[in-house]
Design an enzyme around this catalytic site. Structure first.
Site, short mmCIF file in Angstrom:
data_model
loop_
_atom_site.label_atom_id
_atom_site.label_comp_id
_atom_site.label_asym_id
_atom_site.label_seq_id
_atom_site.Cartn_x
_atom_site.Cartn_y
_atom_site.Cartn_z
N LYS A 276 0.79 -1.13 0.05
CA LYS A 276 -0.05 0.01 0.01
C LYS A 276 0.77 1.31 -0.06
O LYS A 276 0.18 2.48 -0.25
CB LYS A 276 -0.93 -0.14 1.28
CG LYS A 276 -2.09 -0.97 1.08
CD LYS A 276 -3.13 -0.55 2.04
CE LYS A 276 -4.48 -1.41 1.82
NZ LYS A 276 -5.19 -1.55 3.27
N LYS B 59 -5.34 -10.82 -6.46
CA LYS B 59 -6.57 -10.74 -5.62
C LYS B 59 -7.61 -9.80 -6.12
O LYS B 59 -6.97 -8.52 -6.47
CB LYS B 59 -6.49 -10.78 -4.06
CG LYS B 59 -5.92 -9.59 -3.61
CD LYS B 59 -6.16 -9.30 -2.13
CE LYS B 59 -5.70 -7.84 -1.63
NZ LYS B 59 -5.94 -7.62 -0.35
N LYS C 244 -10.31 -3.62 -3.69
CA LYS C 244 -11.08 -2.46 -3.60
C LYS C 244 -10.12 -1.34 -3.99
O LYS C 244 -10.58 -0.52 -4.74
CB LYS C 244 -11.50 -2.02 -2.15
CG LYS C 244 -12.73 -2.59 -1.86
CD LYS C 244 -13.30 -1.88 -0.41
CE LYS C 244 -14.20 -3.04 0.22
NZ LYS C 244 -14.07 -2.42 1.68
P1 TYM Z 1 -10.66 -5.32 4.26
O1 TYM Z 1 -12.00 -4.37 4.30
O2 TYM Z 1 -9.65 -5.19 3.18
O3 TYM Z 1 -11.53 -6.73 3.68
C1 TYM Z 1 -12.74 -7.19 4.52
C2 TYM Z 1 -12.85 -8.67 4.34
O4 TYM Z 1 -12.59 -8.96 2.93
C3 TYM Z 1 -11.69 -10.17 2.85
N1 TYM Z 1 -11.35 -9.89 1.42
C4 TYM Z 1 -11.28 -11.07 0.60
N2 TYM Z 1 -11.75 -12.32 0.67
C5 TYM Z 1 -11.58 -13.21 -0.30
N3 TYM Z 1 -10.99 -12.71 -1.46
C6 TYM Z 1 -10.74 -11.37 -1.79
N4 TYM Z 1 -10.12 -11.10 -3.00
C7 TYM Z 1 -10.76 -10.40 -0.58
N5 TYM Z 1 -10.38 -9.29 -0.32
C8 TYM Z 1 -10.93 -8.75 0.84
C9 TYM Z 1 -10.70 -9.72 3.78
O5 TYM Z 1 -9.66 -10.88 4.12
C10 TYM Z 1 -11.39 -9.35 5.01
O6 TYM Z 1 -11.82 -10.51 5.75
N6 TYM Z 1 -7.48 -5.38 8.04
C11 TYM Z 1 -9.02 -5.50 7.68
C12 TYM Z 1 -10.18 -5.20 8.55
C13 TYM Z 1 -9.99 -5.27 9.98
C14 TYM Z 1 -10.06 -6.32 10.74
C15 TYM Z 1 -9.76 -6.27 11.94
C16 TYM Z 1 -10.72 -7.93 10.07
C17 TYM Z 1 -9.76 -4.43 10.86
N7 TYM Z 1 -9.59 -4.90 12.08
C18 TYM Z 1 -10.01 -7.03 12.99
C19 TYM Z 1 -10.61 -8.65 11.23
C20 TYM Z 1 -10.49 -8.43 12.42
C21 TYM Z 1 -9.25 -5.28 6.24
O7 TYM Z 1 -8.61 -4.44 5.65
O8 TYM Z 1 -10.28 -5.85 5.42
#
Ligand code: TYM
Length: 335
Positions: A116, A200, A203
């Site tokens: 990032k 992958k 967003k």
């Molecule tokens: P974020 O917002 O990027 O994504 C949210 C969830 O979607 C999953 N995900 C995917 N799963 C499968 N294939 C993909 N291409 C894909 N893209 C995204 C992510 O794995 C996630 O589960 N850091 C985290 C947010 C967070 C969090 C936490 C998660 C903050 N605190 C505590 C769990 C526990 C994040 O940026 O997710």
């Protein structure tokens, strides 16, 4: 038993990776909740600003939009606590305490801040918040003393760090205070980009054709799947993630949506002889799956008052747990 915890960032409409990798699982856990289980799902708005969000009006809308999206996926406030990270100051407070127990070396090995930061080689301009992002994530999880965390594969590293931080605290204060949270991966733990199936679905990808959004109408879904990058072997459709990543991604998507094995999907598509039919097959599944959430989102997003009240009430309930944990942690530390 135990506590399930997970969050999602409010950065634009949820895509198919978010849905299949995370929020649909939240709904399934929500629906099968046992009496001794606590489910906490949240909008990680503090994490979202590690990529600057200078348009505050738009950021405010995204935060509310994320609440609508989680609800539209089928998480219900009667079974799950649905909260907004920034409404619970304890997240930031525990973040500080845990930051004092997390080594720079460990954080340095996390891959996400590197991808990032876009600073090729030179890390001087990388912001502290982006670098320390996983500490806040550990704080999120440990604040609820979560036992299970349903996420996509890209979060597995952050979960490892969380277990390391929990262990640091437990060994420093000689208590088994924080349980080691388990990573719950789904069948669709890694949904790939439709335009470049070596990456992958993300967003942050500027190309909207690379992603299916939760609120894409049927014709857009069909169009995006038709344009998805595949290959030129059309006599036989079989799973081969290395040799045929585009096709395998479509098979994975079908398997995720139907919650069936890859082998079953291969049998279901065995009679198809061209990509058009295969892609229509996948589109039909997706359209059937996403129509409910899309309509629900449209209905919910028009009701700001309701969304705000869900976030406020969920955050109030979450804060009761968070407050207790933080008090215990500070007590154990001698504050
Ligand atoms: P974020 O917002 O990027 O994504 C949210 C969830 O979607 C999953 N995900 C995917 N799963 C499968 N294939 C993909 N291409 C894909 N893209 C995204 C992510 O794995 C996630 O589960 N850091 C985290 C947010 C967070 C969090 C936490 C998660 C903050 N605190 C505590 C769990 C526990 C994040 O940026 O997710």
């Amino acid at each position: 038993d135990g506590t399930v915890f997970s969050m999602i960032q409010p950065t634009g409409m949820f895509h198919l990776g978010n849905y299949l990798g995370a929020t649909r699982v939240w709904k399934q856990l929500n629906d099968s909740k046992g009496p001794a289980q606590t489910l906490v799902f949240g909008v990680a708005d503090l994490h979202a600003i590690t990529v600057p969000k200078p348009d505050s009006a738009q950021f405010r809308e995204s935060r509310l939009g994320a609440v609508a999206s989680v609800l539209a996926c089928g998480v219900t406030p009667d079974r799950s606590i649905l909260m907004m990270q920034s409404m619970i100051p304890e997240h930031s407070q525990l973040n500080w305490l845990l930051g004092t127990m997390t080594s720079m070396g460990y954080l340095n090995r996390m891959t996400q801040w590197k991808s990032k930061s876009q600073s090729s080689g030179n890390t001087d301009s990388v912001k502290l918040g982006l670098f320390a992002y996983p500490v806040l994530q550990a704080a999120d999880i440990l604040l609820y003393r979560a036992t299970h965390v349903p996420v996509g594969e890209d979060q597995a590293q952050h979960l490892e760090l969380t277990r390391y931080v929990a262990h640091q605290f437990n060994s420093l204060y000689k208590r088994d205070y924080f349980p080691a949270p388990q990573t719950l991966l789904t069948r669709s733990k890694k949904v790939l980009s439709l335009t470049d199936p070596c990456k992958k679905m993300s967003k942050s990808d500027g190309d909207t054709m690379s992603q299916i959004y939760m609120n894409d109408p049927p014709e857009i879904i069909r169009q995006k799947i038709r344009k998805a990058v595949t290959d030129s072997i059309t006599t036989e459709f079989y799973y081969d993630s290395v040799g045929r990543p585009g096709l395998s991604n479509l098979i994975d998507i079908a398997s995720g949506v139907g919650d069936t094995s890859v082998a079953q999907v291969e049998r279901d598509i065995a009679h198809l002889r061209d990509y058009r039919s295969l892609k229509d097959y996948v589109s039909d599944l997706l359209i059937a799956e996403l129509t409910g959430p899309r309509q629900e989102y449209k209905r919910l997003i028009a009701d700001r008052g309701y969304l705000l009240s869900v976030a406020a009430e969920g955050s109030r309930r979450a804060r009761e747990i968070a407050h207790r944990t933080l008090a215990e942690v500070m007590d154990l530390m001698g504050f």
